[in-house]
Design an enzyme around this catalytic site. Structure first.
Site, mmCIF file in Angstrom:
data_model
loop_
_atom_site.group_PDB
_atom_site.id
_atom_site.type_symbol
_atom_site.label_atom_id
_atom_site.label_comp_id
_atom_site.label_asym_id
_atom_site.label_seq_id
_atom_site.Cartn_x
_atom_site.Cartn_y
_atom_site.Cartn_z
ATOM 1 N N VAL A 1 -29.895 -7.362 -21.914
ATOM 2 C CA VAL A 1 -29.459 -7.552 -23.293
ATOM 3 C C VAL A 1 -30.462 -6.945 -24.268
ATOM 4 C CG1 VAL A 1 -28.905 -9.248 -25.077
ATOM 5 C CG2 VAL A 1 -28.159 -9.621 -22.717
ATOM 6 N N ASP B 1 -42.083 -7.397 -24.706
ATOM 7 C CA ASP B 1 -42.012 -8.177 -23.478
ATOM 8 C C ASP B 1 -43.424 -8.627 -23.119
ATOM 9 O OD1 ASP B 1 -39.573 -8.313 -21.144
ATOM 10 O OD2 ASP B 1 -41.593 -8.930 -20.535
ATOM 11 N N LYS C 1 -43.819 -4.138 -17.427
ATOM 12 C CA LYS C 1 -42.574 -3.616 -17.990
ATOM 13 C C LYS C 1 -42.865 -2.702 -19.175
ATOM 14 C CE LYS C 1 -39.431 -7.415 -16.730
ATOM 15 N NZ LYS C 1 -38.479 -8.409 -17.268
ATOM 16 N N GLU D 1 -23.925 -11.063 -27.253
ATOM 17 C CA GLU D 1 -23.585 -9.754 -26.685
ATOM 18 C C GLU D 1 -22.436 -9.889 -25.697
ATOM 19 O OE1 GLU D 1 -24.001 -9.021 -23.328
ATOM 20 O OE2 GLU D 1 -24.845 -10.989 -22.872
ATOM 21 N N GLY E 1 -9.948 -9.589 -5.122
ATOM 22 C CA GLY E 1 -11.091 -9.235 -4.285
ATOM 23 C C GLY E 1 -11.806 -10.471 -3.780
ATOM 24 N N GLY F 1 -19.490 -12.280 -9.579
ATOM 25 C CA GLY F 1 -20.889 -12.665 -9.410
ATOM 26 C C GLY F 1 -21.658 -12.204 -10.624
ATOM 27 N N CYS G 1 -23.785 -13.324 -15.603
ATOM 28 C CA CYS G 1 -23.040 -13.903 -16.725
ATOM 29 C C CYS G 1 -21.975 -14.908 -16.303
ATOM 30 C CB CYS G 1 -22.413 -12.790 -17.559
ATOM 31 S SG CYS G 1 -23.616 -11.813 -18.468
#
Length: 442
Positions: A11, A30, A35, A149, A251, A255, A258
């Protein structure tokens, strides 16, 4: 505008990069220095097609920078975007500790009026808690905005740059023009409402999409018993504009980061106000059961599984991402290992992430779909990567010890299977199940 984005996950990073791409000055923050070091080399800590190119482009243009110094980023910005994780607790509720800590840090760093915009997925009422936390750490005035979002991993950049709609929740109507101006570079479909409704829209949207997936999977299970084809049923249903064709692909269930998290959180939100969300509980139950259909079809075709080599194609929860959070492959592989099977695993991108979660002597890590299939008694397709769709099925049949293909994503057509020599099983298409069984047994 000058923006600070707290958090560089899917996000935060995608939002920050896309805001910069539209001309804003963006500082992504961050606390994990590795990162930031990667991002300053234009290397993304997440797998998302196209993200590194946009990082390079906007860094070179001077619109995008990365830092672990939250206080400096907040002081240099007018709008602070909270985009930290809200993972599930053991009881299904959202863990708000990260966003509350971020809110406290923002409050301590403020040097004047700020707009604090929440993009993290949070339960109804959370933005009021954020407001209280910030207030405890600053004497400066500020406003809170909810802007959830709706991006999808694997297509996150396109979803951000070309959204179906933007939802903005405000308590201060005077912010409307600023927030609309910030987002109208992406779309003119901007819906402004109150903060609690905006928070609820996010959960309600994901819960409804999860419901569509579980519904079509239940229909697929009935189709297998009555001789109907779920792909035809879904096509016919989707032609009704009241229903639509999206999220009607049968299917092995959903997963990712979210749907599982948000459906469980919404069940808890309802429970906290003494409401039992019976429908959504069933959606979650159906989704959990659906992934084990793969194991049932293996037993139907092969009998016992102990010592049997099984090829697995796809470990990520969906294509074009390396995310294995709540991926059906996790439980399927674990179940096969418990049954004593030898599982030969392959995924184009998610192998390293899967190795971090799962390790067992019965696992063989493979470097190609062909290696996973060779000498196996069956191949199970769990993620519909383009690479798998292009496999030569005749060749696949020749390298399998027993020519069994279990297609958990309904990738292949009747024509492809008819000429393949494979014993084929899919989801909700019974006339294709065991297509060449007689030929194989003969």
């Amino acid at each position: 505008m000058k923006l600070a984005v707290i958090g560089t996950g899917y996000v935060g990073l995608v939002s920050g990069v896309c805001f910069a791409h539209k001309g804003n000055e963006v500082i992504c923050v961050d606390l994990e220095q590795y990162k930031i070091d990667m991002l300053n080399r234009a290397e993304s800590p997440i797998y998302e097609p196209g993200i590194e190119e946009l990082i390079s482009l906007n860094k070179e243009a001077g619109r995008l920078e990365f830092t672990s110094n939250l206080a400096d980023a907040v002081r240099r910005s007018d709008i602070v975007i909270l985009a930290v994780g809200t993972p599930s607790l053991a009881n299904g509720e959202a863990n708000l500790s990260y966003i509350e800590q971020a809110a406290a840090d923002v409050g301590k760093a403020m040097n004047g009026y700020k707009i604090i915009m929440t993009k993290s997925t949070v339960p109804v009422g959370t933005n009021e808690k954020i407001k209280d936390v910030v207030s405890q750490h600053t004497n400066y005035s500020f406003d809170i905005v909810s802007a959830p979002e709706f991006l999808r991993e694997g297509s996150a950049i396109n979803d951000t740059l070309h959204p179906d709609r933007v939802i903005i929740g405000l308590d201060n109507a005077g912010l409307r023009e600023t927030m609309v101006t910030l987002h109208q570079v992406f779309t003119d479909k901007i819906y402004v409402t109150d903060i609690r409704s905006a928070e609820m829209i996010k959960y309600a949207s994901n819960a409804f999409l999860a419901t569509k997936i579980s519904f079509i999977n239940e229909i697929a299970n009935i189709c297998e018993k009555v001789g109907a084809d779920v792909t035809c049923v879904a096509d016919g249903m989707g032609m009704d504009k009241r229903i639509g064709s999206s999220f009607l692909q049968a299917g092995i269930g959903y997963g990712g980061s979210c749907f599982p998290k948000d459906t469980n959180a919404l069940i808890q939100i309802a429970g906290n106000v003494d409401y039992e969300f019976k429908l959504l509980k069933s959606v979650v139950e159906v989704n959990t059961d659906q992934r084990f259909m793969i194991v049932s079809k293996l037993r139907e075709s092969l009998g016992q599984l102990h010592g049997v080599p099984i090829g697995i194609w796809g470990l990520a929860f969906k294509p074009n991402t390396d995310d294995i959070r709540e991926a059906p492959a996790l439980e399927i592989v674990e179940t096969l290992i418990q049954a004593g099977a030898i599982v030969k695993l392959y995924d184009p991108i998610a192998m390293d992430k899967f190795k971090e979660r799962v390790n067992h002597p019965n696992i063989v890590w493979c470097s190609s779909p062909q290696q996973a299939a060779e000498g196996s008694d069956a191949v199970c397709l769990l993620t519909d990567w383009e690479e798998f769709k292009k496999v030569d099925l005749v060749q696949l049949s020749s390298v399998l010890r027993k020519p069994v293909l279990i297609d958990g994503r309904n990738v292949f057509t009747e024509d492809q299977i008819q000429s393949s020599g494979l014993e084929y099983y899919s989801v909700g298409r019974p006339r294709m199940s065991g297509w060449n069984r007689d030929k194989v047994e003969a």
